[in-house]
Design an enzyme around this catalytic site. Structure first.
Site, PDB file in Angstrom:
ATOM      1  N   TYR A 146     -86.932  -5.436  50.894  1.00  0.00           N
ATOM      2  CA  TYR A 146     -85.739  -5.624  50.079  1.00  0.00           C
ATOM      3  C   TYR A 146     -85.310  -7.071  49.892  1.00  0.00           C
ATOM      4  CZ  TYR A 146     -85.589  -0.614  50.201  1.00  0.00           C
ATOM      5  OH  TYR A 146     -85.928   0.707  50.052  1.00  0.00           O
TER       6      TYR A 146
ATOM      7  N   PHE B 135     -77.397   5.687  56.741  1.00  0.00           N
ATOM      8  CA  PHE B 135     -77.107   6.427  55.503  1.00  0.00           C
ATOM      9  C   PHE B 135     -78.317   6.372  54.586  1.00  0.00           C
ATOM     10  CE2 PHE B 135     -75.381   2.118  55.166  1.00  0.00           C
ATOM     11  CZ  PHE B 135     -75.926   1.668  53.984  1.00  0.00           C
TER      12      PHE B 135
END
Length: 421
Positions: free
Chosen positions: A130, A421
């Site tokens: 990322y 999450f």
């Protein structure tokens, strides 16, 4: 037959009748049982917004998956920042290196910027992915394993000092007190993200994922001498005994939050005092957690995990920088670069004092050049500008600019995100 080029891969939000196939794609990417049970699909559908659930299609076959949802993240100083939380990301191993993730990411970030979300967040399964999209590691995580007999704690301890009280409670009481307690934590601890009602239902066994067996934890609640709830812990235990009939039980902390050091100390001391428990695994904590120093023998707590955790990308650089508080008064002009080309590059003037901060675009000469992902790490106080300078990841356009950055961005505590999450 040649591989399809990028234009032939269709990327769009999934339809209702495609959601089960989307869950299958997620499972495949994460090496889970490929075909999901109908109950699992239904459970996942409850938490998914179809407009923000993307898929990539090659001749009708799903070969990529991506989902996001709106999240609230606490910035340094306690302000709430709206975030685009990214999860369930994957590309089929048959379709790597074709720009599928880049296209899904670009579409999601553009939509988040339109919604006015200041940052994007994610928990990265792999480190290298990322950074190339402008994300930077913004909160690390640590886990400890405590050898209870070595702690030096008084084995006769039975109750908190100072008039506090510990009670074993049931899930209903956690649902009653946990959300408010967590909001109090979120009001001052940067890096913490919000937990909605669905999170609390899942954490207390009311709505558990069908593909994840539920093991009911023990819940212990701490109240101050005034009767105010200031902390709670949820933990499970393993039934393990040595051959010579000696208990070797391990308590594994599922969740532990406290809004005062007194409550935090009492909960850890409780966990180390439970009969038969000889080892405590702490779950996800901040790297600068107080826990080891609560113990008379700090070496009784051994770090088993220390790694990056929450990653952040600044979508609205002026808004994000202005949202947090700063350790000193001062000003700094930043040249922000963005190798991803997905937005955020520019020159910004940050001005901070005791009343708050302002960040605006400027044409003034830059004093410090920084990549967008590294700025996110500075934003949460996860890294120092001096360290980035030594690594060659920031450049001083004016001598001493890194020291000015550190005087501004420094934080008293490390960022902490206790959730996945």
């Amino acid at each position: 037959m040649s591989h399809p080029d990028r234009a032939e891969i269709e990327i769009r939000p999934v339809r209702e009748d495609e959601f089960a196939a989307w869950v299958r794609a997620v499972n495949t990417g994460f090496l889970l049982t490929p075909t999901p049970a109908p109950e699992t699909v239904a459970h996942r559908r409850e938490g998914a917004e179809l407009a923000r659930t993307q898929a990539a299609f090659d001749e009708g076959r799903m070969v990529g998956n991506f989902r996001s949802f709106t999240q609230r993240l606490t910035a340094v100083g306690g302000a709430e920042v709206r975030a685009d939380a990214i999860t369930n990301v994957g590309v089929a191993p048959t379709h790597r290196r074709r720009g599928i993730l880049s296209r899904m990411m670009a579409a999601d970030l553009a939509a988040a910027r339109e919604r006015g979300e200041a940052v994007a967040t994610l928990i990265s399964a792999e480190y290298p992915i990322y950074g190339r999209y402008g994300f930077g590691p913004a909160a690390s995580v640590a886990r400890w394993e405590i050898q209870v007999p070595r702690t030096g704690l008084d084995p006769r301890w039975s109750r908190p000092e100072g008039g506090g009280r510990l009670d074993l409670v049931d899930a209903a009481e956690i649902r009653a007190h946990g959300p408010g307690l967590h909001e109090r934590l979120r009001s001052f601890r940067h890096g913490v993200v919000d937990r909605d009602a669905r999170w609390w239902r899942q954490a207390t066994g009311q709505s558990t994922p069908p593909d994840k067996p539920w093991k009911e934890p023990f819940y212990v609640l701490y109240r101050s001498a005034l009767g105010e709830v200031e902390g709670y812990a949820a933990y499970t235990a393993e039934d393990t005994w040595h051959e010579n009939k000696q208990p070797l039980e391990t308590a594994t902390v599922v969740d532990l939050i406290a809004v005062t050091p007194v409550a935090e100390r009492a909960l850890w001391q409780y966990l180390c005092s439970v009969d038969w428990i000889t080892r405590v695994r702490t779950g996800f904590r901040a790297p600068d957690d107080l826990l080891p120093d609560f113990l008379p023998d700090v070496r009784a707590a051994r770090i088993t995990t220390l790694a990056d955790w929450l990653w952040v990308r600044l979508l609205d650089v002026p808004g994000a920088l202005a949202s947090r508080t700063y350790a000193a008064s001062g000003a700094l002009t930043l040249e922000v670069t963005d190798a991803s080309g997905l937005g955020g590059a520019g020159r910004y003037r940050l001005t901070a004092d005791g009343s708050g901060a302002e960040c605006v675009r400027t044409r003034e000469a830059a004093e410090l050049t920084v990549e967008l992902g590294d700025l996110a790490s500075l934003w949460t106080g996860e890294v120092s500008a001096a360290r980035l300078l030594a690594l060659g990841r920031v450049r001083e356009e004016r001598a001493g600019a890194a020291a000015v950055a550190d005087s501004l961005f420094r934080t008293e505590r490390r960022a902490w995100c206790p959730d996945v999450f």
